[in-house]
Design a protein around this motif. Structure first.
Motif, PDB file in Angstrom:
ATOM      1  N   GLY A 259       0.808  -1.222   0.000  1.00 58.54           N
ATOM      2  CA  GLY A 259       0.000   0.000   0.000  1.00 58.54           C
ATOM      3  C   GLY A 259       0.837   1.267   0.000  1.00 58.54           C
ATOM      4  O   GLY A 259       0.351   2.331  -0.387  1.00 58.54           O
ATOM      5  N   ALA A 260       2.081   1.188   0.441  1.00 60.48           N
ATOM      6  CA  ALA A 260       2.867   2.422   0.555  1.00 60.48           C
ATOM      7  C   ALA A 260       4.346   2.240   0.214  1.00 60.48           C
ATOM      8  O   ALA A 260       4.842   2.811  -0.752  1.00 60.48           O
ATOM      9  CB  ALA A 260       2.710   2.996   1.969  1.00 60.48           C
TER      10      ALA A 260
ATOM     11  N   ARG B  70       6.450   0.138  -1.153  1.00 63.71           N
ATOM     12  CA  ARG B  70       6.948  -0.211  -2.479  1.00 63.71           C
ATOM     13  C   ARG B  70       6.695   0.925  -3.477  1.00 63.71           C
ATOM     14  O   ARG B  70       7.523   1.215  -4.341  1.00 63.71           O
ATOM     15  CB  ARG B  70       6.302  -1.511  -2.979  1.00 63.71           C
ATOM     16  N   LEU B  71       5.544   1.585  -3.294  1.00 63.30           N
ATOM     17  CA  LEU B  71       5.227   2.749  -4.125  1.00 63.30           C
ATOM     18  C   LEU B  71       6.221   3.888  -3.877  1.00 63.30           C
ATOM     19  O   LEU B  71       6.638   4.583  -4.805  1.00 63.30           O
ATOM     20  CB  LEU B  71       3.791   3.182  -3.808  1.00 63.30           C
ATOM     21  N   TRP B  72       6.612   4.085  -2.617  1.00 67.07           N
ATOM     22  CA  TRP B  72       7.604   5.132  -2.318  1.00 67.07           C
ATOM     23  C   TRP B  72       8.900   4.849  -3.060  1.00 67.07           C
ATOM     24  O   TRP B  72       9.505   5.745  -3.644  1.00 67.07           O
ATOM     25  CB  TRP B  72       7.921   5.193  -0.815  1.00 67.07           C
TER      26      TRP B  72
ATOM     27  N   PRO C 221       1.841   9.711  -1.538  1.00 67.26           N
ATOM     28  CA  PRO C 221       1.537   8.311  -1.835  1.00 67.26           C
ATOM     29  C   PRO C 221       1.139   7.523  -0.581  1.00 67.26           C
ATOM     30  O   PRO C 221       1.936   7.408   0.357  1.00 67.26           O
ATOM     31  CB  PRO C 221       2.867   7.778  -2.409  1.00 67.26           C
TER      32      PRO C 221
ATOM     33  N   GLY D 155      -1.970   4.342   1.145  1.00 68.73           N
ATOM     34  CA  GLY D 155      -3.057   3.386   0.951  1.00 68.73           C
ATOM     35  C   GLY D 155      -4.402   4.059   1.203  1.00 68.73           C
ATOM     36  O   GLY D 155      -4.481   5.202   1.651  1.00 68.73           O
TER      37      GLY D 155
ATOM     38  N   SER E 165      -2.043   3.970  -3.893  1.00 65.96           N
ATOM     39  CA  SER E 165      -1.390   2.760  -4.369  1.00 65.96           C
ATOM     40  C   SER E 165      -2.405   1.854  -5.072  1.00 65.96           C
ATOM     41  O   SER E 165      -3.560   1.776  -4.666  1.00 65.96           O
ATOM     42  CB  SER E 165      -0.795   2.029  -3.172  1.00 65.96           C
TER      43      SER E 165
ATOM     44  N   LYS F 277      -4.540  -0.816  -2.782  1.00 62.30           N
ATOM     45  CA  LYS F 277      -4.903   0.224  -1.830  1.00 62.30           C
ATOM     46  C   LYS F 277      -5.390  -0.315  -0.492  1.00 62.30           C
ATOM     47  O   LYS F 277      -5.387   0.384   0.507  1.00 62.30           O
ATOM     48  CB  LYS F 277      -5.961   1.133  -2.445  1.00 62.30           C
TER      49      LYS F 277
ATOM     50  N   HIS G 210      -0.953  -8.198  -6.942  1.00 61.46           N
ATOM     51  CA  HIS G 210      -0.232  -6.966  -6.629  1.00 61.46           C
ATOM     52  C   HIS G 210       1.260  -7.196  -6.385  1.00 61.46           C
ATOM     53  O   HIS G 210       2.074  -6.304  -6.607  1.00 61.46           O
ATOM     54  CB  HIS G 210      -0.873  -6.250  -5.445  1.00 61.46           C
TER      55      HIS G 210
END
Ligand code: TYM
Length: 310
Positions: free
Chosen positions: A21-22, A24-26, A159, A161, A201, A204, A270
């Motif tokens: 939710g967070a 990996r996106l960062w 960024p 969830g 994300s 999410k 995901h």
């Protein structure tokens, strides 16, 4: 230029919800944004003390969170990674913002309302008997501190969830309201405070393994409800094996009717979005598979990616 800010509470090793939710996106943003973009990632220790904490434990958790952020690929050479409490301006701006934040809006926040709804309003960590009057001011004004975190850096994008969407909307409206009160004539080009946008994300909302209608959460007392990014192959297998599913035969994707199975499909999807174009498509590929085989596939995929990516 874009400014990216996000935060995570130091309340234990991050789980798959935090990761997908967070975190990996960062890391993706850090690696893919152009050079001009500034990135800030904060370990929000002041938010963590809105419920009672043990000082030694919290100190340990702060370090573990810092190590976790490095482990998922964040780099101090590209991103500013810091403890919230080491920058006193977060608390200062919070005070200023709290002078325009409305009690009515704050009392409608779901996080607050969910605490109000607890049997006797106690957190699992707080053994003292309480009533509504014992609810803490810091918990109530939690979203104002979060808004200060974001607005302090003139953040353009946050960024997170899905569970943070309401707090983000609050920060946006607080900024817009503040500008309206204190800079009513500014022509929008250089706003006093910058209303931030959310980057949600794709993963999410990762659900609990043991209670798949609830989100995976650090505060769940059941450790089998979540997979930590430090869990080894055996632990991952065991937890996935015990994940609550249903007695319907075969694999299909239906978040309402089959929350447990759908959560497992989502985990594979995901973890590795190249496997299919959607969770529904992925479920079709698994048509005829037993739930036991599905679980094996989930454990294998999760383990492989966590191992490779952290
Ligand atoms: P926190 O510490 O609860 O969670 C950190 C991040 O993980 C995401 N997340 C999830 N995503 C998908 N599924 C889940 N089950 C799941 N559980 C957690 C959260 O959405 C979040 O992105 N209030 C924030 C921390 C914060 C913050 C900020 C965030 C403080 N200031 C400023 C952004 C900007 C929180 O408690 O996150």
């Amino acid at each position: 230029p874009r400014v990216i800010f996000s935060g995570i509470q130091p309340t234990g090793i991050p789980h798959l919800g935090n990761y997908l939710g967070a975190l990996r996106l960062w890391a993706t943003l850090q690696n893919e944004e152009d050079e001009q973009t500034e990135l800030f990632f904060s370990i929000v220790d002041l938010h963590a003390i809105t419920i009672k904490q043990n000082a030694k434990q919290l100190q340990q958790w702060r370090k573990e969170m810092l190590a976790s952020l490095y482990a998922v690929g964040l780099s101090p050479e590209r991103s500013t990674i810091f403890y919230q409490s080491s920058v006193p301006q977060h608390s200062e701006l919070m005070w200023i913002l709290s002078c325009t934040a409305s009690m009515g809006y704050l009392s409608r926040m779901t996080q607050w309302k969910s605490k109000l709804a607890l049997p006797n309003n106690t957190s699992p960590l707080d053994p003292s008997p309480t009533g509504k009057a014992a609810l803490k001011l810091g918990l109530f004004s939690y979203p104002v501190l979060q808004a200060a975190d974001i607005l302090l850096y003139r953040t353009t994008h946050v960024p997170v969830g899905e569970d943070q969407a309401q707090h983000l909307e609050f920060a946006r409206e607080l900024a817009i309201g503040f500008n309206h009160v204190y800079a009513p004539n500014s022509k929008g080009n250089v706003p006093l405070l910058v209303p931030p946008q959310i980057i949600m994300s794709p993963a999410k909302r990762v659900m609990s393994l043991t209670n798949p209608t609830k989100k995976m959460s650090k505060s769940d007392t059941d450790e089998k409800s979540r997979i930590l990014i430090t869990d080894n192959e055996n632990v991952i297998k065991k937890k996935i094996n015990r994940a609550l599913t249903d007695s319907i035969e075969g694999v299909s994707y239906d978040r309402e009717a089959r929350p447990g199975v759908s959560n497992l499909i989502n985990l594979i999807y995901h973890m590795d979005e190249s496997v299919a174009s959607s969770p529904e498509e992925l479920a079709k590929e698994f048509d005829g598979m037993s739930l036991k085989a599905l679980k094996e596939k989930v454990a294998e995929t999760v383990e492989m990616h966590i191992h490779d990516e952290t």
